[in-house]
Scaffold this active site. Sequence first.
Site, PDB file in Angstrom:
ATOM      1  N   CYS A 100      24.291   1.881   7.995  1.00  0.00           N
ATOM      2  CA  CYS A 100      23.964   3.082   7.054  1.00  0.00           C
ATOM      3  C   CYS A 100      23.999   2.444   6.033  1.00  0.00           C
ATOM      4  O   CYS A 100      22.338   2.115   5.305  1.00  0.00           O
ATOM      5  CB  CYS A 100      25.054   3.644   6.773  1.00  0.00           C
ATOM      6  SG  CYS A 100      25.254   4.551   8.832  1.00  0.00           S
ATOM      7  N   HIS A 161      24.909   8.345   1.551  1.00  0.00           N
ATOM      8  CA  HIS A 161      25.841   6.785   1.282  1.00  0.00           C
ATOM      9  C   HIS A 161      24.948   5.690   0.270  1.00  0.00           C
ATOM     10  O   HIS A 161      25.079   4.339   0.570  1.00  0.00           O
ATOM     11  CB  HIS A 161      25.645   7.080   3.121  1.00  0.00           C
ATOM     12  CG  HIS A 161      26.405   6.046   2.848  1.00  0.00           C
ATOM     13  ND1 HIS A 161      26.940   5.697   4.168  1.00  0.00           N
ATOM     14  CD2 HIS A 161      27.784   5.443   2.570  1.00  0.00           C
ATOM     15  CE1 HIS A 161      27.951   4.493   4.549  1.00  0.00           C
ATOM     16  NE2 HIS A 161      28.590   4.546   3.341  1.00  0.00           N
TER      17      HIS A 161
END
Length: 607
Positions: A100, A161
């Site tokens: 990610c 993130h």
Amino acid sequence: MGVGRFWGWTPIVERERRQRLSGAAVPCRACFSILLVLRLFLGICAADGSKPNILLIMADDLGIGDVGCYGNDTLRTPNIDRLAKEGIQLSQHLSAAPLCTPSRAAFLTGRHAFRSGMDATNGYRALQWNGGSGGLPANETTFAKILQQQGYTTGLIGKWHQGVNCEFRTDHCHHPLNHGFDYFYGMPFTLINDCQINKSPEVDAAFRAKLWVYTQVIVLGMLTLTTGKLAGLISVSWKILMCLITLSFLFFISWYSSFGFIRYWNCILMRNYEITEQPMVLERTAALMLKEAISFITSNKHRPFLLFVSLLHVHIPLVTTKQFLGKSKHGLYGDNVEEMDWIVGKILNAIEQEGLKNTTFIYFTSDHGGHLEAREGNVQLGGSNGIYKGGKGMGGWEGGIRVPGIFRWPGVLPAGEVINEPTSLMDIYPTVVHLGGGEIPHDRVIDGHNLIPLLQGIVKHSEHHFLFHYCGIHLHAARWHQKESNKVWKVHYITPNFHPEGAGACYGRGVCPCSGEHVTYHDPPLLFDLSKDPSETSPLSPGTEPFYHTVIERVTEAIMEHQKTFRPVSQQFSMTNIMWKPWLQPCCGTFPFCSCDKEGDNEHTAL
């Protein structure tokens, strides 16, 4: 039975071949080249000289084998399929990283994540805490920042993130609003099992287990010493004993203060700089995200906007509303995929209802391949990567990096086409900058290329001659698009050791490792011809491929040229950056009593 067959997956290239054999019409891209140039001109002019709206939708952990338009006939994804039918589908679209944080850093900047220090040297491969100091550096220029300078209203709904703070709790140095977004609503972190009560721990699970064992050993040791002292069997002063007990207590408190409250520290929602939920109420998060996305579109329909919808679906723990539970043929994961597709449909409907369909450039993708190791007992919680080997976390195998890539812009881009050219998530950066009228930075290496000429059919081939596939900072593979022969060669230097052997994944681990004793270093390297063997099942050798040495030498030269572009940068995943720091922890209230629910009184009727 193979994974692809189980999920009802047939590759789109094979489908096109069957169309040709049956005599069915297959779109001819060359026939449209001149027409598309005219369409582009007319499409831009039709908007009265205004710039197109740009809608980017990224799923989380979605496998390419999970989508109907990529061959799956057992999961229902009608809205994503409609987007492909009305637009262009890339069959060889590639993530720049298999996890990610680095994948999204590369997507936002058009550069390999290691160029900004956003990939692992060793150890941690993604950001672990909202309260860490690592994140996307301030000197990186995202596409949002460039479009913001071009007069766009920019928004991010969903997962970030990429870090939050650097030196103190409210400096927000890594926050989306400091990277070109005018509006942010969503998770500064990512969904994890720890966000849902009674789920197995996910963040640093192995390390947490060790700390708990150490604590038990220390407690047992203190009890033994105390008992020995009271029984007169051990000669140790009470002062020393009390000091040891105090140190043991401090050891437990120091790690429990972080790992014991992960749901409060990491699972939060923010609107701009304000925390609105701590911890998140997962059952209503999807409705909140959808409501915010539609509201952004409605509020900005009279001016050019860039909206990045960074979906929390389909990352574990697969929180799915009652409307979709038990409705798919593939358990909770399938339910979550079908709910995600419904959300995409609602966003597309909002675009169309506001009369923005013909003036909006839309892109749909996933950040990397499906998560094969995601399991609960014998229940599979991750997706399918179709015929492609490997999955999330694997930097070289196609299953870890080949992702959906769908574009729609009616009247400007053709409909119903499939392009089988190597392209990258990093290409979205120069593409979006071009559409927004900006210029890419000239003071740094940009690894992506503008896709518009390829999408229009003005050029036949992608600008990528070579693509380099990293796992952390380790080069696992490289591909060479030999355009004169239309071959795509893939060279593997490092591959993960599957567990158990031949399983196709690293079961028992979160994801496969990048280096060390659990990978195989290939010398000579493995060579595949992806144009004939996209599943990477039959490695070539000098005996079976006369150009074996020529290909290896050419790719080696390209890697050496590529490595000349490396520059030293601060490592955002270093231990000092990755660790939890209480003074950096975003907090709603007075630290450490962080808790609030500012969404509780709102109506959540979007789902």
